[in-house]
Design a protein around this motif. Structure first.
Motif, PDB file in Angstrom:
ATOM      1  N   PRO B 250       0.821  -1.234   0.000  1.00 55.71           N
ATOM      2  CA  PRO B 250       0.000   0.000   0.000  1.00 55.71           C
ATOM      3  C   PRO B 250       0.848   1.274   0.000  1.00 55.71           C
ATOM      4  CG  PRO B 250      -0.936  -1.626   1.501  1.00 55.71           C
ATOM      5  CD  PRO B 250       0.403  -2.175   1.069  1.00 55.71           C
ATOM      6  N   ARG B 253       2.626   1.675  -3.429  1.00 52.20           N
ATOM      7  CA  ARG B 253       1.646   2.197  -4.381  1.00 52.20           C
ATOM      8  C   ARG B 253       1.463   3.707  -4.225  1.00 52.20           C
ATOM      9  NH1 ARG B 253      -4.273   2.268  -2.099  1.00 52.20           N
ATOM     10  NH2 ARG B 253      -2.862   3.091  -0.534  1.00 52.20           N
ATOM     11  N   THR B 254       1.412   4.167  -2.983  1.00 52.97           N
ATOM     12  CA  THR B 254       1.209   5.594  -2.742  1.00 52.97           C
ATOM     13  C   THR B 254       2.430   6.406  -3.171  1.00 52.97           C
ATOM     14  OG1 THR B 254      -0.384   5.168  -0.986  1.00 52.97           O
ATOM     15  CG2 THR B 254       0.726   7.304  -0.935  1.00 52.97           C
ATOM     16  N   GLN B 257       2.997   7.307  -7.368  1.00 49.74           N
ATOM     17  CA  GLN B 257       2.112   8.180  -8.126  1.00 49.74           C
ATOM     18  C   GLN B 257       2.922   9.185  -8.940  1.00 49.74           C
ATOM     19  OE1 GLN B 257      -1.680   9.293  -5.889  1.00 49.74           O
ATOM     20  NE2 GLN B 257      -0.272   8.872  -4.216  1.00 49.74           N
ATOM     21  N   SER B 288      -1.192  17.551   0.049  1.00 49.54           N
ATOM     22  CA  SER B 288      -2.352  18.091   0.751  1.00 49.54           C
ATOM     23  C   SER B 288      -2.422  17.484   2.148  1.00 49.54           C
ATOM     24  CB  SER B 288      -3.623  17.743  -0.025  1.00 49.54           C
ATOM     25  OG  SER B 288      -3.817  16.339  -0.012  1.00 49.54           O
ATOM     26  N   GLU B 290      -4.881  15.973   3.321  1.00 50.49           N
ATOM     27  CA  GLU B 290      -5.501  14.654   3.190  1.00 50.49           C
ATOM     28  C   GLU B 290      -4.468  13.589   2.814  1.00 50.49           C
ATOM     29  OE1 GLU B 290      -6.667  17.420   1.851  1.00 50.49           O
ATOM     30  OE2 GLU B 290      -8.644  17.688   2.749  1.00 50.49           O
ATOM     31  N   THR B 291      -3.574  13.943   1.912  1.00 47.06           N
ATOM     32  CA  THR B 291      -2.561  12.961   1.518  1.00 47.06           C
ATOM     33  C   THR B 291      -1.643  12.640   2.688  1.00 47.06           C
ATOM     34  OG1 THR B 291      -2.629  13.749  -0.762  1.00 47.06           O
ATOM     35  CG2 THR B 291      -0.697  12.491  -0.116  1.00 47.06           C
ATOM     36  N   GLU B 294      -3.332  10.273   4.925  1.00 50.07           N
ATOM     37  CA  GLU B 294      -3.355   8.910   4.374  1.00 50.07           C
ATOM     38  C   GLU B 294      -2.012   8.212   4.558  1.00 50.07           C
ATOM     39  OE1 GLU B 294      -6.667   9.832   0.886  1.00 50.07           O
ATOM     40  OE2 GLU B 294      -4.527   9.837   0.419  1.00 50.07           O
ATOM     41  N   TRP B 297      -1.679   7.206   8.138  1.00 50.17           N
ATOM     42  CA  TRP B 297      -2.466   5.986   8.386  1.00 50.17           C
ATOM     43  C   TRP B 297      -1.711   4.743   7.899  1.00 50.17           C
ATOM     44  CZ3 TRP B 297      -6.960   3.774  10.250  1.00 50.17           C
ATOM     45  CH2 TRP B 297      -7.451   2.632   9.601  1.00 50.17           C
ATOM     46  N   LEU B 298      -1.155   4.835   6.703  1.00 49.19           N
ATOM     47  CA  LEU B 298      -0.434   3.678   6.165  1.00 49.19           C
ATOM     48  C   LEU B 298       0.799   3.357   6.995  1.00 49.19           C
ATOM     49  CD1 LEU B 298      -0.598   4.388   2.306  1.00 49.19           C
ATOM     50  CD2 LEU B 298      -1.947   2.721   3.609  1.00 49.19           C
TER      51      LEU B 298
END
Lengths: 311, 311, 311, 311
Positions: B250, B253-254, B257, B288, B290-291, B294, B297-298
């Motif tokens: 995960p 993958r992030t 990008q 951001s 939000e990013t 995330e 969290w990961l």
């Protein structure tokens, strides 16, 4: 005090290549002779370190040396614009500052390749405008190279946002309707009037002028013709302008080949005795014997049909 | 005498970003701490000034300073590869020479964007190979960035033509079948065996190794995992390798990008205390809120599921 | 009376491939079995003749036959969206009308490749919206394929201009921040609320939902997982959603390879007994033995770790 | 029995646009008048449904109708080539078969956009050659549109592999050296001699012929000039050939604008009374009033300077 570029700029701004010696070193003697030749041809200004100037193949010291050499030779007689497009704003800032301190009249910026969407382009250009500080600047609209398309309304928004944006190098292709639209916007008071100079090697010079361009910024190797066509259009002699232009169109077309054009131009400048050596820095194209012979044929035809230039 | 890269290279070559301070200056303290951290993570080598190193945003002096700083810190314990891709061969030559004199083990070259057809690519790489002189070199096969596709047979031809080509950074996507084909060619004696390292942020690490890659060269911000997966595959424990890899996928993958990945990596490295500041040089993306949340969290999930790493 | 797509659409819209027989003919029996399987998996809707449906390789009669076959099989239980992107508006108009008459719930349109600048995109989409008449339509935002970037503000402007635009297929990459921005715009009353479905093969499914997407439209070959993750996120069980998602991520990643992904998906669907033959129409990629073995390994791992799906 | 295209083809193959009525329907009367006009202009052949023929905007029935209409009108007097490029080989096969049965002399194929590397191109063309069956075919080398570059050696390999490849439409840009190389290869017995026709709107017609092209295939709206230049070069009167060519170059240049050229050509054909309506099918560009006035000016100049054509 050197002159600063402003919205009243017009005429022919000759884009100068960077002359090298056979061994790849900067050819300073040729650079001086070339500067003299372009001024003698009637250039209203010079542009250096543009796409055509092989700027990315120069190191920072060479770039500064070439800038100061040309500026010294010009001696303030005409404005000199320095291309400062760079991958990072720090390098852009450094080259812009050094150029202005050395006496440049302004700088030229193209949006970076790969920008996605109008907002990203506007945001990039805002960063670039900040980076070049108080230098007057030229927006280079050249989507064939950058992949970035800028609508007339985007140009209008940049003109509003950035008071030191003074000139558009209009090099979209097809791009004549864009010139018409921009001129209409400023004529109707809906945007600040910028100086607009055409491009694309002069391929549409008469039409650009008739659409309202103030001149052209290009590297055609016989800039005398550009100067005369501008004058004829200004004098309203459309037929004479086209007649003269048409004589040169075959060579313009040959110089306008993607990837090959600069090599043709340097070959013509060398044949004209303006630079000593036609070499590009590696990696770069080389002209075949057949291409040279074709250019020779075109120059020979041209010298018999346009007696006013020495080829 | 510093080691020179050769065809036997294997393991994890960590691609290092270039750390900057908030004000945009090179952050030398972070560069040293990062070098230490990558070596402590088990790196078999380092790669600097790659695409991910924001190399085009450094000036020549900064590039040289960063190279010598990292080389000094590594102190010959592992080979260091320096990316030398540049618009002109002269700049490539200068950076390659300076890097090798400072103790680099080799250099990395990608074909220039916009090359047209296999012959043009082979010809460009011949010029580049000449430019880097006697430095061992890595061929970077990264068509997503360069737009240049190189078939297995082209790699074979380059391996034959250029004895100092010692490594392929295999970053085509999809590219697993290319690794299989190249391995088959050398196993069958039809081409010289190169070291092949995978790439693409580690997105296909287990598969790359199973196809015959000798390791991976990438900038995943938790390189400890890469080292352990390589070891597990080498030990034949395929299930354990996939189990460990899947925990990190995960985040991989992030980080993978386009356009945003480096900013994510620098954020993770900063959160891990490896670099002091996550800033990229302008122009560059910003994460951001939000990013960031995330990624937090990961990382939180990962730290509970993979106890062997300190996040 | 068949249902019409509207802004309240949510859940998983499965993008269906077009099944062919070994001889290249349309495989109608597989098409029916596939339709049943996707409905049994919990699909909230189906999308056919998308990029993944090899639509450009069908002739007009085959396209109409496939549309009517799927619509008949679905029997109105869920909405079916038909991709109608075409080089000319006449063909788009014909396919949209035929599809709606056959009972489709709406159509999907992507901007044409090569559009230059935001204005050209908006103008193209206005023409397309006119062409599809009174069909509700989905805007496919897929710049990796089209090269066309659409900012949140452009989506807002299209939502204002075109009342029958009811859904955004959000497939930009990276694109999570765009979902956040669009949601914020409608939450703050600054734009009409569209249904937003994620995409990109599900690679960021949990994040898309957490950013405010109403579901996902993709062709992942195990759509049962997509349905369950949507439900878990809706129930607020973020950890369980990620746990389940992470089990499938290795296969998602393998299906997300450009140029190869559809072949992987058809292989998985064939292995699952959903379609009879994995063939793509020529020209198209074929899976190597090594790739098949990798997919087999991933499916085997997955079947042991996610007991809820039959693989 | 209709003639079949072979390697001896030469002269001017006029690429015909597809005429539409104002309402967008196929204009059959204009198609017949246009066919007559091109034959009267001295065309050695016609090419239909090429890039310029808006082929992707026709449905299959319209394409077949247009093909059979033109073939009937030509009545076997000159060979007619039908463009059959299509996303899938099945459609290519169907159109090639239908065209040959209706009396076409051969078909034209361009490699699909997005092919990666020489091997992929060769493999695609092998599939296409198989698809068109026993039809003689023309290889369209047009990288500006397809993004696919084909070296002289690739053309040589295709000529060896595919005996029914009989003609190269040489439209690379710059591409003159490629013509020279291919001619040298066949003159030296190292490849089978193909017919080579130039392209690019005629922008380099004299040079193409001087390099060894057998003629030109293009859609310049005054094909009479192309025929006369071919004849003058064949007669060895280079100066007269260039003199005539130069008169037309301003209009050739105006027609050679990417995205706009076809609209200019249809306007000229309409003004010449050859087609009734200049409309393109949507989406497509429209000429501004300024562009029309420029074309009018050029036509007016041309009609006074080249008395041999009726404009």
């Amino acid at each position: 005090m050197p002159q600063r570029l402003d919205e009243s700029a017009k005429g022919v701004f000759v884009i100068a290549p960077t002359p090298f010696r056979e061994d790849g070193a900067l050819d300073e003697a040729s650079a001086e002779r070339m500067t003299d030749a372009f001024l003698a041809a009637g250039a209203s200004g010079l542009t250096i370190l543009g796409v055509m100037g092989e700027a990315p193949k120069l190191d920072a010291e060479e770039a500064r040396r070439f800038v100061s050499l040309v500026l010294r030779r010009v001696g303030g007689r005409v404005p000199v614009i320095v291309g400062v497009s760079a991958p990072g704003f720090a390098a852009m800032r450094a080259l812009a500052r050094a150029s202005m301190e050395a006496g440049a009249a302004g700088v030229m910026i193209a949006p970076q390749s790969g920008l996605r969407g109008d907002d990203a382009v506007l945001s990039y250009m805002a960063g670039a405008a900040e980076a070049v500080g108080d230098a007057p600047w030229v927006l280079q609209d050249y989507p064939q190279l950058t992949g970035v398309h800028m609508s007339p309304d985007m140009v209008r928004r940049m003109a509003e946002a950035h008071p030191r944006l003074v000139m558009l190098k209009a090099e979209d292709w097809p791009g004549l309707d864009k010139i018409t639209t921009l001129r209409r916007l400023s004529d109707e008071g809906r945007m600040r009037r910028l100086s607009i100079l055409g491009g694309n090697g002069g391929l549409f010079l008469p039409e650009e002028l008739e659409r309202g361009a103030d001149g052209i910024m290009t590297g055609y190797a016989v800039p005398e013709m550009l100067v005369r066509v501008c004058r004829l259009v200004a004098e309203g002699d459309r037929t004479a302008a086209h007649d003269l232009f048409d004589l040169h169109l075959p060579l313009i077309r040959t110089e306008h080949q993607p990837g090959l054009g600069l090599a043709v131009r340097k070959y013509v400048l060398r044949r004209r005795g303006i630079i000593a050596c036609e070499a590009l820095r590696a990696p770069g194209p080389k002209l075949s014997a057949e291409t040279r012979a074709e250019v020779d044929w075109l120059l020979d035809r041209l010298s018999r049909r346009d007696r006013a230039v020495r080829l």
